[in-house]
Design an enzyme around this catalytic site. Structure first.
Site, PDB file in Angstrom:
ATOM      1  N   ARG A 294       2.403  -6.019   9.934  1.00  0.00           N
ATOM      2  CA  ARG A 294       1.714  -4.849  10.494  1.00  0.00           C
ATOM      3  C   ARG A 294       2.166  -4.598  11.928  1.00  0.00           C
ATOM      4  O   ARG A 294       2.340  -3.443  12.344  1.00  0.00           O
ATOM      5  CB  ARG A 294       0.206  -5.074  10.421  1.00  0.00           C
ATOM      6  CG  ARG A 294      -0.342  -4.977   8.996  1.00  0.00           C
ATOM      7  CD  ARG A 294      -1.768  -5.487   8.908  1.00  0.00           C
ATOM      8  NE  ARG A 294      -2.375  -5.240   7.608  1.00  0.00           N
ATOM      9  CZ  ARG A 294      -3.534  -5.786   7.235  1.00  0.00           C
ATOM     10  NH1 ARG A 294      -4.197  -6.588   8.052  1.00  0.00           N
ATOM     11  NH2 ARG A 294      -4.030  -5.524   6.036  1.00  0.00           N
TER      12      ARG A 294
ATOM     13  N   HIS B 238      -1.972  -5.263   1.879  1.00  0.00           N
ATOM     14  CA  HIS B 238      -3.213  -6.034   1.726  1.00  0.00           C
ATOM     15  C   HIS B 238      -2.842  -7.463   1.349  1.00  0.00           C
ATOM     16  O   HIS B 238      -1.918  -7.676   0.562  1.00  0.00           O
ATOM     17  CB  HIS B 238      -4.096  -5.454   0.616  1.00  0.00           C
ATOM     18  CG  HIS B 238      -5.141  -6.428   0.151  1.00  0.00           C
ATOM     19  ND1 HIS B 238      -6.345  -6.574   0.806  1.00  0.00           N
ATOM     20  CD2 HIS B 238      -5.147  -7.344  -0.861  1.00  0.00           C
ATOM     21  CE1 HIS B 238      -7.049  -7.539   0.201  1.00  0.00           C
ATOM     22  NE2 HIS B 238      -6.340  -8.019  -0.808  1.00  0.00           N
TER      23      HIS B 238
ATOM     24  N   ASN C  51      -1.943   0.429   6.939  1.00  0.00           N
ATOM     25  CA  ASN C  51      -1.407  -0.820   7.515  1.00  0.00           C
ATOM     26  C   ASN C  51      -0.544  -1.623   6.533  1.00  0.00           C
ATOM     27  O   ASN C  51      -0.522  -2.850   6.547  1.00  0.00           O
ATOM     28  CB  ASN C  51      -2.540  -1.659   8.116  1.00  0.00           C
ATOM     29  CG  ASN C  51      -3.614  -1.985   7.107  1.00  0.00           C
ATOM     30  OD1 ASN C  51      -3.482  -1.672   5.933  1.00  0.00           O
ATOM     31  ND2 ASN C  51      -4.664  -2.640   7.560  1.00  0.00           N
TER      32      ASN C  51
ATOM     33  N   LYS D  24       0.827  -1.206   0.000  1.00  0.00           N
ATOM     34  CA  LYS D  24       0.000   0.000   0.000  1.00  0.00           C
ATOM     35  C   LYS D  24       0.867   1.263   0.000  1.00  0.00           C
ATOM     36  O   LYS D  24       2.080   1.188   0.279  1.00  0.00           O
ATOM     37  CB  LYS D  24      -0.898  -0.014   1.239  1.00  0.00           C
ATOM     38  CG  LYS D  24      -1.907  -1.164   1.277  1.00  0.00           C
ATOM     39  CD  LYS D  24      -2.802  -1.020   2.499  1.00  0.00           C
ATOM     40  CE  LYS D  24      -3.841  -2.115   2.572  1.00  0.00           C
ATOM     41  NZ  LYS D  24      -4.835  -1.865   3.649  1.00  0.00           N
TER      42      LYS D  24
ATOM     43  N   TYR E  73     -12.750  -3.256  -2.499  1.00  0.00           N
ATOM     44  CA  TYR E  73     -13.226  -3.071  -1.116  1.00  0.00           C
ATOM     45  C   TYR E  73     -14.751  -2.966  -1.079  1.00  0.00           C
ATOM     46  O   TYR E  73     -15.296  -2.190  -0.279  1.00  0.00           O
ATOM     47  CB  TYR E  73     -12.562  -1.840  -0.489  1.00  0.00           C
ATOM     48  CG  TYR E  73     -11.102  -2.033  -0.123  1.00  0.00           C
ATOM     49  CD1 TYR E  73     -10.697  -3.114   0.678  1.00  0.00           C
ATOM     50  CD2 TYR E  73     -10.126  -1.147  -0.557  1.00  0.00           C
ATOM     51  CE1 TYR E  73      -9.361  -3.302   1.017  1.00  0.00           C
ATOM     52  CE2 TYR E  73      -8.779  -1.322  -0.208  1.00  0.00           C
ATOM     53  CZ  TYR E  73      -8.410  -2.402   0.575  1.00  0.00           C
ATOM     54  OH  TYR E  73      -7.091  -2.582   0.929  1.00  0.00           O
TER      55      TYR E  73
ATOM     56  N   GLU F  76      -9.109 -11.742  -6.892  1.00  0.00           N
ATOM     57  CA  GLU F  76      -8.241 -10.558  -6.827  1.00  0.00           C
ATOM     58  C   GLU F  76      -7.086 -10.653  -7.830  1.00  0.00           C
ATOM     59  O   GLU F  76      -6.721  -9.653  -8.456  1.00  0.00           O
ATOM     60  CB  GLU F  76      -7.722 -10.381  -5.388  1.00  0.00           C
ATOM     61  CG  GLU F  76      -8.865 -10.006  -4.443  1.00  0.00           C
ATOM     62  CD  GLU F  76      -8.473  -9.918  -2.979  1.00  0.00           C
ATOM     63  OE1 GLU F  76      -7.310 -10.212  -2.630  1.00  0.00           O
ATOM     64  OE2 GLU F  76      -9.343  -9.537  -2.170  1.00  0.00           O
TER      65      GLU F  76
HETATM   66  P1  ADP Z   1      -7.842  -6.559   6.073  1.00  0.00           P
HETATM   67  O1  ADP Z   1      -7.074  -5.599   5.215  1.00  0.00           O
HETATM   68  O2  ADP Z   1      -7.084  -6.910   7.341  1.00  0.00           O
HETATM   69  O3  ADP Z   1      -8.318  -7.778   5.319  1.00  0.00           O
HETATM   70  P2  ADP Z   1     -10.536  -5.337   5.948  1.00  0.00           P
HETATM   71  O4  ADP Z   1     -10.833  -6.067   4.681  1.00  0.00           O
HETATM   72  O5  ADP Z   1     -11.567  -5.372   7.035  1.00  0.00           O
HETATM   73  O6  ADP Z   1      -9.152  -5.807   6.621  1.00  0.00           O
HETATM   74  O7  ADP Z   1     -10.286  -3.801   5.624  1.00  0.00           O
HETATM   75  C1  ADP Z   1      -9.640  -3.408   4.453  1.00  0.00           C
HETATM   76  C2  ADP Z   1      -8.795  -2.187   4.739  1.00  0.00           C
HETATM   77  O8  ADP Z   1      -9.633  -1.086   5.081  1.00  0.00           O
HETATM   78  C3  ADP Z   1      -7.872  -2.343   5.941  1.00  0.00           C
HETATM   79  O9  ADP Z   1      -6.673  -3.022   5.618  1.00  0.00           O
HETATM   80  C4  ADP Z   1      -7.633  -0.904   6.345  1.00  0.00           C
HETATM   81  O10 ADP Z   1      -6.659  -0.282   5.497  1.00  0.00           O
HETATM   82  C5  ADP Z   1      -8.995  -0.285   6.061  1.00  0.00           C
HETATM   83  N1  ADP Z   1      -9.832  -0.278   7.280  1.00  0.00           N
HETATM   84  C6  ADP Z   1     -10.495  -1.322   7.818  1.00  0.00           C
HETATM   85  N2  ADP Z   1     -11.176  -0.951   8.932  1.00  0.00           N
HETATM   86  C7  ADP Z   1     -10.912   0.373   9.087  1.00  0.00           C
HETATM   87  C8  ADP Z   1     -11.325   1.366  10.057  1.00  0.00           C
HETATM   88  N3  ADP Z   1     -12.138   1.068  11.073  1.00  0.00           N
HETATM   89  N4  ADP Z   1     -10.871   2.627   9.903  1.00  0.00           N
HETATM   90  C9  ADP Z   1     -10.055   2.957   8.860  1.00  0.00           C
HETATM   91  N5  ADP Z   1      -9.654   2.076   7.913  1.00  0.00           N
HETATM   92  C10 ADP Z   1     -10.061   0.801   8.025  1.00  0.00           C
END
Ligand code: ADP
Length: 153
Positions: free
Chosen positions: A102, A115, A112, A9, A49, A126
Site C-alpha cells: 500500500r 486485502h 488500497n 482489489k 466486512y 475467509e
Molecule cells: P484492513 O483492510 O487494513 O484490514 P479494515 O478491515 O479496517 O482494514 O477495513 C477494510 C477496508 O475498508 C479497508 O481496506 C478499506 O478499503 C476500507 N476502509 C477502511 N476504513 C475506511 C475509511 N475510513 N474510509 C473508506 N474506506 C475505508
C-alpha cells in the site's frame, strides 16, 4: 505452515498492478495454493466486512469492491498471516510505510490495492468463505530447503 487469504482489489486490477503485487509475494517465498478471478456481490461483502457494515463509508466499500472482478488467493508459508500483513502495510495507503504494497502503490484509504487476513482464525474463515476445499492445492514447493532452515519448515 500457515495459510492466509488475499484479495487483489479492483484498484489493483484496474491499475494493472496484479503482476507487481504477485511478484512481491512470490519473491518473498510465499507459495500460491489457491487463486481465481471472481465477481463479488453485496451478500458476500456484508459477510466479509461485517465489522464495517454500520460505518458511513460502507456503501462506498460495496461499490468499490464490485467495480470490477477481483482476484482471490491463498498464500502459504511460515507465519504467513503476519508476514503478509506486514508486506501489505497500514490501511491508509498515504501513511503506509514505503516498502509496503500500500505504501508503494497507493494514495487512498479505501482504494488500497489488497486485502489480507488479519489473524490466523480469520484466515481460516475467509479461505472457507471464498474457496471450496478442492480449489486449494497441496503441492511441493521445490525451493523449500533454500527458503527455510530445517526447524522452520
Ligand atoms: P484492513 O483492510 O487494513 O484490514 P479494515 O478491515 O479496517 O482494514 O477495513 C477494510 C477496508 O475498508 C479497508 O481496506 C478499506 O478499503 C476500507 N476502509 C477502511 N476504513 C475506511 C475509511 N475510513 N474510509 C473508506 N474506506 C475505508
Amino acid at each position: 505452515m500457515e495459510q492466509t487469504f488475499i484479495i487483489l482489489k479492483p484498484s489493483a486490477i484496474t491499475r494493472g498492478l496484479v503482476g507487481d503485487v504477485l511478484l512481491r509475494f512470490q519473491r518473498k517465498g510465499l507459495q500460491i495454493t489457491g487463486m481465481k478471478m471472481i465477481k463479488l456481490d453485496e451478500a458476500i461483502l456484508r459477510e466479509h466486512y461485517a465489522h464495517l457494515v454500520d460505518r458511513p463509508f460502507f456503501p462506498w466499500i460495496l461499490s468499490s469492491m464490485m467495480a470490477t472482478p477481483v482476484i482471490v488467493m491463498v498464500l502459504k508459508g511460515k507465519d504467513a498471516v503476519n508476514v503478509v500483513r506486514t508486506m501489505v502495510g497500514a490501511t491508509n495507503s498515504r501513511v503506509a510505510a514505503p516498502g509496503t504494497i500500500r505504501g508503494d502503490f497507493g494514495m487512498s484509504g479505501q482504494e488500497n490495492i489488497v486485502h489480507a487476513s488479519d489473524s490466523h482464525d480469520n484466515a481460516l474463515i475467509e479461505i472457507n468463505r471464498f474457496f471450496k476445499p478442492e480449489e486449494i492445492f497441496d503441492y511441493t514447493l521445490t525451493t523449500i530447503d533454500a527458503l527455510y532452515a530445517p526447524d522452520e519448515k
